[in-house]
Design a protein around this motif. Structure first.
Motif, PDB file in Angstrom:
ATOM      1  N   GLY A 242       0.808  -1.216   0.000  1.00 19.61           N
ATOM      2  CA  GLY A 242       0.000   0.000   0.000  1.00 19.61           C
ATOM      3  C   GLY A 242       0.834   1.255   0.000  1.00 19.61           C
ATOM      4  N   ARG A 243       2.119   1.124  -0.346  1.00 18.50           N
ATOM      5  CA  ARG A 243       3.027   2.271  -0.314  1.00 18.50           C
ATOM      6  C   ARG A 243       3.742   2.404  -1.651  1.00 18.50           C
ATOM      7  N   ALA A 244       4.232   3.617  -1.916  1.00 18.23           N
ATOM      8  CA  ALA A 244       5.018   3.876  -3.127  1.00 18.23           C
ATOM      9  C   ALA A 244       6.475   3.543  -2.836  1.00 18.23           C
ATOM     10  N   THR A 245       6.798   2.258  -2.815  1.00 15.41           N
ATOM     11  CA  THR A 245       8.157   1.825  -2.502  1.00 15.41           C
ATOM     12  C   THR A 245       8.704   0.998  -3.650  1.00 15.41           C
ATOM     13  N   ASP A 246      10.008   1.062  -3.827  1.00 16.22           N
ATOM     14  CA  ASP A 246      10.679   0.242  -4.833  1.00 16.22           C
ATOM     15  C   ASP A 246      11.605  -0.794  -4.190  1.00 16.22           C
TER      16      ASP A 246
END
Length: 815
Positions: A242-246
């Motif tokens: 649910g996060r904008a992570t790479d």
């Protein structure tokens, strides 16, 4: 959700309509991967176009442009929206008001936004100052408003990029290198950053930018699929967290794997690693091509001025049979025939690693497409070339990766497939299993002077963890695999037994030294029983250190090294017995006697050449045995300078010495005189062997002093510029204590090189020593030589004189 559904949901330009449609799109299980990303981009396009139309009214000279990842249509669930509001500068207040009506609805939905408002001139100026802005604009895509304004900017930006490519591409390469230094290599990290690490999405984007410059292009095979795979993983990561992570953290890998329908987290990582390798290799090839093109552009005008026009042919320098250097890469010679030469891939790889040069993409692909499989067991040359490749140090890694990228490694060693890209979930390990094995070989190449069989050390390093692809104890499984592999690549039974034992016991020394009481005789006795011999012990000691150093900084320390060294010393004492005496020389054959008698009768050297072969493999007819090289028999009346003369003549004729023996021959009763017999196996570096008559004529001249061998070799070395090549460990010269009652045995372990044996022989000759016999072998790139020498009185050297000789010989080899 179909395209019609997207347009229908987007007709309500308010946030609630778009948000609901977006949520349905991301939660429906039927669509994922590229179709979902395309649908999400289309949905977002329609929504933003609606916002633009509602806010712009009659405003002219304005357009909304998607740039960066959004411009490419690569919208992951939590991706930023990269937007440029482009205007002609006519009405600044209206444009500012329109920007507010665009940006605030995006922020209200909690979406990340990277935005700017610029005129085309401002956009071009900012791109010229900021490389990241320019890269984003290369993917500019029109969303709404004045299409001509957007098209004009795209045309200008692409023209700027192509005109400025000679300056901007080196800047981009440096940016990629700095990022790789910070983030590490995606293909080896347990918690990789899918975007920023080397081999990740940023590098894939950089390759698109290089292609847009028209200066060079990346190898396309597999590249789009690799990029798609990383994007799919990023999508699943966004949905799982649910996060904008790479960053693919350990605790989220099982959930991401499940989202993608994969078996487990290891399967996920292996797919990520495989994709990263494709992108990393494509980057290496592409940046080499960029460098070559830029160098060519810089040099060509000067050459044309000097030559009066025309394009000079590229310079080609031979490296090995069928292999040449051209433009800083290793390529196949024009006369090379891979379909007839199954050893060529290994020969080319070994030559490249030894020269410290990359294998060209074209050469590797041609080899992969045309070369026929090696017979089983491998011919001797193939085994020697593999050992040379493994012993080349750091350049081995790049060459190995090039072979692996085109499937040649698994063709040569099918068992490699199980360890390829296999992650190691151990905090101590910093590499995948396959890279760890290559790193161990690289480390082992530093220790080849410590062991009598460097070839066995290097192959054991390559195979020691090969069992990690199988269930159960990897050492037990690896022993079985190593036994099969070693037999397939042509080692004899005794060597196969040593290699399988090294793999079975590669953890024995470190585990015993750190976990057992070394004062307990039972501890030492158990290790001695497992190892079995002094030679295996020295190999296992070197393998243990190479393995630990290749694992990671936490796996080896001076304390651990001292514990292992103490254990090895105790085990060596337990294994110690009388050193074997110098064996009696075998009785001369009829041909050897004939040559010796002719040498005495003529007072000059005589020689003969015979092709050596090994039994034909199953896939070759019985009348087509595999050549091992050429046996060179030389009989010379005993005199000073025989060894350097013979070695020098062979070096002048570009003959590589594989094995060599020299001994004084007892002649039949009634024949007076003393004869030295040299029995050597040689092979041509490239090209065909010289005629025996030419060799004999040059040998006569070398012995009478009319042929300046040293000068000839120096001229040849000066004619070829030195390549950076492999940094070999220093030569090691020692006296083997108690090895013979009749002579002093000097052992030399050094990097094989043209003229090496000539230099050694000349140095011994300069010290006034008599070489009673010698035993020379070349194992890959390593020369392991033993010289039985006496003083002028025919007796072994005093200890101080022997020490002085070894010191001077070591200095000679360092020069």
């Amino acid at each position: 959700m179909t395209s019609t559904d997207v347009r229908k949901d987007a007709e309500d330009s308010g946030p609630s309509g778009y948000a609901a449609a977006r949520l349905r799109l991301l939660t429906e299980g039927a669509r994922s991967g590229p179709p979902r990303r395309a649908a999400l981009a289309e949905l977002t396009d329609e929504w933003l176009a609606g916002l633009f139309a509602a806010g712009a009214g009659d405003l002219k000279g304005v357009s909304l442009v998607a740039v960066g990842g959004y411009g490419r249509g690569e919208l992951s669930p939590r991706s930023d929206l990269d937007l440029l509001l482009l205007h002609d500068g006519a009405d600044g207040k209206e444009v500012a008001a329109l920007a507010d009506r665009l940006w605030y609805p995006v922020w209200d939905l909690g979406l990340a936004l990277d935005h700017s408002v610029r005129t085309p001139a401002e956009a071009r100026r900012t791109a010229g100052e900021d490389l990241k802005v320019q890269l984003g604009l290369l993917d500019a895509r029109h969303l709404a408003g004045d299409l001509g304004l957007t098209a004009g900017l795209r045309t200008s930006v692409l023209a700027d990029w192509r005109n400025q490519a000679p300056k901007r591409l080196p800047e981009l390469q440096e940016l990629c290198a700095e990022r790789a230094e910070r983030q590490g290599e995606l293909q080896y990290l347990l918690e990789p950053d899918l975007k920023e690490a080397r081999g990740g999405l940023r590098d894939a984007t950089a390759l698109r930018a290089v292609a847009a410059s028209w200066l060079a292009d990346a190898p396309r095979e597999g590249l789009d699929d690799a990029r798609r795979r990383l994007l799919d993983v990023r999508d699943a990561l966004h949905l799982a967290t649910g996060r904008a992570t790479d960053r693919l953290a350990l605790q989220e890998q099982d959930q991401v794997a499940a989202e993608l329908g994969l078996l487990d987290a290891d399967t996920l990582l292996r797919q990520v690693y495989e994709a990263a390798r494709v992108i990393s290799y494509a980057s290496d090839v592409t940046w080499r091509e960029v460098g070559r093109v830029l160098r060519s552009r810089a040099v060509r005008p000067r050459l044309r001025a000097m030559l009066g026009g025309g394009k000079p042919a590229p310079e080609r320098s031979p490296l090995a049979e069928g292999v040449v250097e051209q433009d800083g890469e290793v390529v196949l010679a024009r006369a090379a025939r891979p379909e007839r030469d199954p050893v060529l891939p290994l020969r080319a790889a070994a030559a490249a690693a030894q020269a410290g040069l990359p294998l060209s993409l074209h050469a590797v692909r041609r080899l992969a497409a045309t070369v026929r499989p090696l017979p089983t067991p491998w011919p001797a040359e193939a085994r020697e070339q593999l050992v040379t490749l493994l012993g080349s140090g750091r350049p081995t890694v790049e060459v190995w990766e090039a072979l692996e990228a085109e499937g040649l490694i698994t063709q040569l060693l099918p068992d490699w497939e199980r360890v390829r890209c296999r992650p190691q979930r151990n905090a101590v390990h910093i590499w995948t299993v396959d890279r760890h094995l290559i790193e161990t070989a690289v480390r082992a190449s530093e220790f080849t002077r410590r062991v009598s069989r460097p070839d066995l050390l290097l192959v054991a390093a390559l195979l020691h963890d090969i069992g990690k692809g199988w269930p159960g104890d990897h050492s037990v499984a690896g022993e079985i695999i190593a036994k099969d592999v070693a037999a397939r690549i042509g080692f004899d039974r005794a060597d196969v037994a040593v290699l399988s034992s090294l793999v079975r016991h590669h953890l024995l020394l470190i585990e015993t030294a750190t976990r057992r009481d070394l004062e307990d005789p039972a501890t030492v006795r158990s290790v001695a029983e497992a190892v079995g011999s002094q030679s295996t012990l020295e190999l296992l000691h070197a393998l243990t250190e190479a393995d630990a150093l290749a694992t990671g900084p936490a796996a080896w320390s001076s304390w651990r090294g001292s514990l292992v060294a103490d254990l090895v010393k105790r085990v060596a004492a337990a294994l110690a017995g009388d050193e074997p005496e110098e064996p009696d020389a075998a009785a001369p054959t009829a041909e050897q006697e004939r040559l010796a008698i002719e040498a005495i009768a003529t007072g000059s050297p005589v020689l003969s050449l015979h092709a050596q072969t090994e039994p034909p493999a199953e896939d070759r007819p019985a009348d087509d045995p595999e050549p091992l090289g050429v046996e060179l028999l030389i009989a010379v009346p005993d005199q000073a300078g025989v060894l350097p003369a013979v070695a020098g003549v062979l070096a002048v004729h570009r003959l590589t010495v594989r094995t060599a023996e020299l001994r004084a021959l007892d002649l039949p009763t009634g024949v007076e005189g003393s004869v030295l017999l040299l029995n050597w196996r040689v092979a041509a570096e490239y090209g065909s062997l010289p005629q025996a008559a030419r060799l004999r004529a040059d040998l006569v001249r070398a012995l009478d002093g009319s042929l300046d061998i040293g000068g000839r070799l120096a001229e040849r070395d000066a004619a070829y510029p030195r390549r950076r090549g492999v940094v070999a460990p220093p030569s090691r010269v020692t006296v083997a204590s108690a090895a013979s009652r009749h002579a002093t045995v000097i052992e030399v372990r050094a990097q094989d090189a043209p003229g090496l044996l000539f230099r050694i022989g000349q140095a011994l000759e300069d010290e006034g020593l008599h070489v009673r016999s010698m035993h020379v072998s070349t194992l890959g790139a390593n020369a392991v030589d033993a010289f039985y020498v006496t003083g002028a009185d025919g007796a072994p050297l005093p200890a101080d004189e022997a020490a002085s000789v070894t010191r001077k010989l070591a200095e000679t080899l360092r020069a």
